[in-house]
Write an enzyme that holds these catalytic residues in place. Structure first.
Site, mmCIF file in Angstrom:
data_model
loop_
_atom_site.group_PDB
_atom_site.id
_atom_site.type_symbol
_atom_site.label_atom_id
_atom_site.label_comp_id
_atom_site.label_asym_id
_atom_site.label_seq_id
_atom_site.Cartn_x
_atom_site.Cartn_y
_atom_site.Cartn_z
ATOM 1 N N ASP A 49 -44.102 32.743 28.076
ATOM 2 C CA ASP A 49 -43.460 32.532 26.776
ATOM 3 C C ASP A 49 -44.482 32.386 25.653
ATOM 4 O O ASP A 49 -44.317 31.582 24.751
ATOM 5 C CB ASP A 49 -42.542 31.312 26.835
ATOM 6 C CG ASP A 49 -41.537 31.295 25.692
ATOM 7 O OD1 ASP A 49 -41.367 32.322 25.013
ATOM 8 O OD2 ASP A 49 -40.915 30.225 25.469
ATOM 9 N N HIS A 87 -40.163 20.359 28.340
ATOM 10 C CA HIS A 87 -40.576 21.033 29.565
ATOM 11 C C HIS A 87 -42.090 21.186 29.679
ATOM 12 O O HIS A 87 -42.821 20.951 28.719
ATOM 13 C CB HIS A 87 -39.913 22.416 29.660
ATOM 14 C CG HIS A 87 -40.140 23.259 28.435
ATOM 15 N ND1 HIS A 87 -39.199 23.379 27.442
ATOM 16 C CD2 HIS A 87 -41.179 24.026 28.048
ATOM 17 C CE1 HIS A 87 -39.659 24.181 26.492
ATOM 18 N NE2 HIS A 87 -40.862 24.575 26.836
ATOM 19 N N ASP A 193 -40.983 20.704 20.184
ATOM 20 C CA ASP A 193 -40.261 21.914 20.549
ATOM 21 C C ASP A 193 -39.111 21.588 21.503
ATOM 22 O O ASP A 193 -39.255 20.774 22.408
ATOM 23 C CB ASP A 193 -41.225 22.897 21.217
ATOM 24 C CG ASP A 193 -40.559 24.196 21.614
ATOM 25 O OD1 ASP A 193 -40.219 24.979 20.716
ATOM 26 O OD2 ASP A 193 -40.352 24.410 22.826
ATOM 27 N N GLU A 234 -37.728 20.120 16.391
ATOM 28 C CA GLU A 234 -37.191 21.472 16.245
ATOM 29 C C GLU A 234 -35.785 21.519 16.823
ATOM 30 O O GLU A 234 -35.583 21.262 18.017
ATOM 31 C CB GLU A 234 -38.103 22.468 16.964
ATOM 32 C CG GLU A 234 -37.645 23.916 16.864
ATOM 33 C CD GLU A 234 -37.079 24.452 18.165
ATOM 34 O OE1 GLU A 234 -36.592 25.592 18.164
ATOM 35 O OE2 GLU A 234 -37.132 23.737 19.183
ATOM 36 N N HIS A 291 -41.505 32.590 14.710
ATOM 37 C CA HIS A 291 -41.865 33.390 15.876
ATOM 38 C C HIS A 291 -40.645 33.791 16.693
ATOM 39 O O HIS A 291 -40.741 34.635 17.585
ATOM 40 C CB HIS A 291 -42.855 32.626 16.761
ATOM 41 C CG HIS A 291 -42.302 31.344 17.299
ATOM 42 N ND1 HIS A 291 -42.133 30.213 16.512
ATOM 43 C CD2 HIS A 291 -41.876 30.993 18.536
ATOM 44 C CE1 HIS A 291 -41.633 29.245 17.239
ATOM 45 N NE2 HIS A 291 -41.462 29.679 18.469
ATOM 46 N N ASP A 292 -39.498 33.181 16.421
ATOM 47 C CA ASP A 292 -38.246 33.546 17.071
ATOM 48 C C ASP A 292 -37.413 34.410 16.131
ATOM 49 O O ASP A 292 -37.864 34.787 15.055
ATOM 50 C CB ASP A 292 -37.469 32.290 17.474
ATOM 51 C CG ASP A 292 -38.111 31.578 18.657
ATOM 52 O OD1 ASP A 292 -38.711 32.261 19.503
ATOM 53 O OD2 ASP A 292 -38.004 30.342 18.728
ATOM 54 N N TYR A 337 -27.924 33.352 20.041
ATOM 55 C CA TYR A 337 -27.625 32.926 18.678
ATOM 56 C C TYR A 337 -28.674 33.373 17.662
ATOM 57 O O TYR A 337 -28.699 32.885 16.546
ATOM 58 C CB TYR A 337 -27.492 31.398 18.621
ATOM 59 C CG TYR A 337 -26.428 30.859 19.549
ATOM 60 C CD1 TYR A 337 -25.084 31.099 19.303
ATOM 61 C CD2 TYR A 337 -26.772 30.121 20.671
ATOM 62 C CE1 TYR A 337 -24.103 30.612 20.160
ATOM 63 C CE2 TYR A 337 -25.805 29.624 21.533
ATOM 64 C CZ TYR A 337 -24.467 29.875 21.272
ATOM 65 O OH TYR A 337 -23.511 29.400 22.114
#
Length: 491
Positions: A49, A87, A193, A234, A291-292, A337
């Site tokens: 990722d 995570h 995040d 976030e 970045h998304d 989304y």
């Protein structure tokens, strides 16, 4: 450096040049005065990722540079680092120890063990359906341990990103030690995040679970506040949830502005935008791109469902090389989304519309964050998209130094940098000042920002239909001086 009220650049460590040294050179030569802070997207060793599956927060990936490079950036810019509170990589020493030693591992409580989380005869299908998910299946991964046993662990995002149990002492100690280390390396802001996913609780949707989510945030704030570092959780969701952060005194993201601005520029109507700017808090960071992809769910209830659908459909019609398939599972998109595109291409690669969008962002309440592709008015990168079959890579072009030289000579980029330099130097944009929003006509919006004492003012007068605008500054009542306008692109 401590956080300042200046424009923040969002960039990967290897996207403006090859590494952190190149990034620093670009900032000092091409963007000087336009950028005050830098969100360096994850620069740690990572297994997936593009950095968001960290294996070790205490190292800089050698391909990007080293801690000295980070420290040099911190001398002239306030820096934001990511901390993935939800995570950690399955290739981290913590999870590998868990796999090796299983129930005897000192890190066995660090991760959420699915079978231990649920009581007997649970979860039911109703439990699974209730979980707020970014992918269609249950958020689990079966793990084969070295002792021969197999059991599932909680896994919300990609296969390498194993969820942490933030309620356990071993995880709390990991969080504290890591944050203290990152702040010592120059982090002025810690971006949390996937923050809203961090608390799991039976009988809930496991997303922004109250009141436990506030306990977690306050615990983290107790760690970072003594060092003067700021927290930025976030959250991609309905603005009512995000607004709760402001109500509790925290900074938040404005992820709704991108869709609201697109709607306004597509339709030429300013009512939704005017209402949003009037009600937005000053204590926020604004975005048009990250970045998304461009968030859709973030604008719900600001725009009606029909207006959101119309905006999405118009994006696929007007946007340059934007297709629905790029935001689908065919291109490994795990977030239903978001729409994958650069903001420039979402506006049809139109210089006038794009510069107006940035002017709106500059005048919106809060501190502007500009993604590196957006700073260079970058188009969709179809070559990288197809080479990787990763939808988000359409907006993740790797710029060489030569490409940066060429891009910064374009009139739209020159005008944008001029606008950002004005934003950084004018006290009219004080976060303690006032904002006034007027809508003389359906297609026209006027935004006035005022300094804390009200003596200095900046004004944006924008026609959303014609894409013509002016930016003016007044140091005394009625004495307006032209700073920037759409006419610059015609010279």
């Amino acid at each position: 450096m401590k956080p300042t009220n200046q424009v923040m650049l969002i960039t990967y460590p290897d996207s403006l040049g090859k590494n952190l040294k190149d990034l620093r050179q670009v900032l000092e030569t091409k963007f000087k005065g336009a950028i005050g802070g830098v969100h360096i997207l994850p620069f740690f060793p990572s297994s997936a990722d593009r950095g968001f599956a960290p294996t070790n927060y205490r190292k800089v990936d050698p391909s990007f540079g080293n801690w000295d490079d980070i420290h040099e950036l911190a001398q002239n810019y306030y820096l934001m680092f990511d901390f993935m509170v939800n995570h950690l990589s399955k290739k981290s020493i913590y999870f590998k120890d868990f796999v090796k030693n299983h129930n005897q591992s000192q890190y066995r409580d660090m991760f959420i063990r699915w079978n231990q989380f649920w009581p007997k005869d649970r979860p039911t299908q109703a439990d699974i359906d209730q979980i707020y998910k970014r992918k269609p299946q249950a958020p689990i991964q079966e793990v084969a341990f070295d002792d021969g046993e197999v059991e599932p662990v909680w896994n919300t995002f990609g296969g390498d990103q194993i969820d942490l149990d933030v309620t356990k002492p071993v995880t709390k100690e990991f969080i504290k030690a890591t944050l203290l280390f990152l702040m010592n390396q120059g982090a002025s802001i810690i971006r949390l995040d996937a923050f809203a996913y961090a608390i799991k609780k039976i009988g809930t949707n496991d997303f922004f679970v109250e009141p436990e989510i506030w306990d977690l945030l306050n615990e983290i704030n107790d760690i970072t506040k003594p060092s003067g570092a700021m927290l930025l959780p976030e959250i991609h969701e309905n603005y009512h949830i995000v607004r709760k952060l402001a109500d509790h005194g925290y900074f938040s993201y404005d992820f709704a502005l991108p869709m609201v601005t697109l709607y306004s520029l597509y339709t030429g109507k300013g009512d939704r935008l005017a209402n949003w700017l009037k009600t937005s808090p000053m204590k926020q960071f604004t975005t048009l791109d990250t970045h998304d992809g461009i968030g859709v769910v973030d604008a719900k209830d600001i725009l009606s469902d029909d207006e959101i659908d119309d905006t999405k459909n118009e994006l696929y019609q007007v946007g340059a090389n934007v297709k629905k398939v790029y935001s689908s599972l065919a291109y490994h998109n795990l977030d239903i989304y978001q729409i994958n595109t650069t903001y420039y291409s979402a506006l049809g690669d139109n210089d006038h519309a794009y510069l107006m969008a940035r002017a709106i962002q500059v005048f919106a309440p809060g501190i502007p964050m500009v993604y590196y592709v957006g700073l260079l008015a970058g188009k969709n990168d179809l070559a990288l998209l197809e080479a990787t079959k990763e939808g988000r890579n359409i907006n993740r072009h790797y710029y060489s130094m030569a490409e940066i030289d060429q891009a910064t000579q374009r009139p739209v980029v020159q005008s944008l940098l001029k606008l950002l330099r004005f934003r950084n130097t004018s006290d009219a944009f004080s976060l303690s000042g006032a904002i006034e929003v007027k809508q003389p006509d359906e297609d026209r919006i006027i935004v006035i920002r005022k300094s804390e004492d009200g003596n200095l003012q900046a004004k944006l007068d924008a026609n959303l239909k014609s894409k013509e605008f002016t930016v003016e500054e007044s140091k005394q009542p009625g004495a307006w001086q032209l700073i920037s306008s759409s006419d610059e692109l015609n010279e």
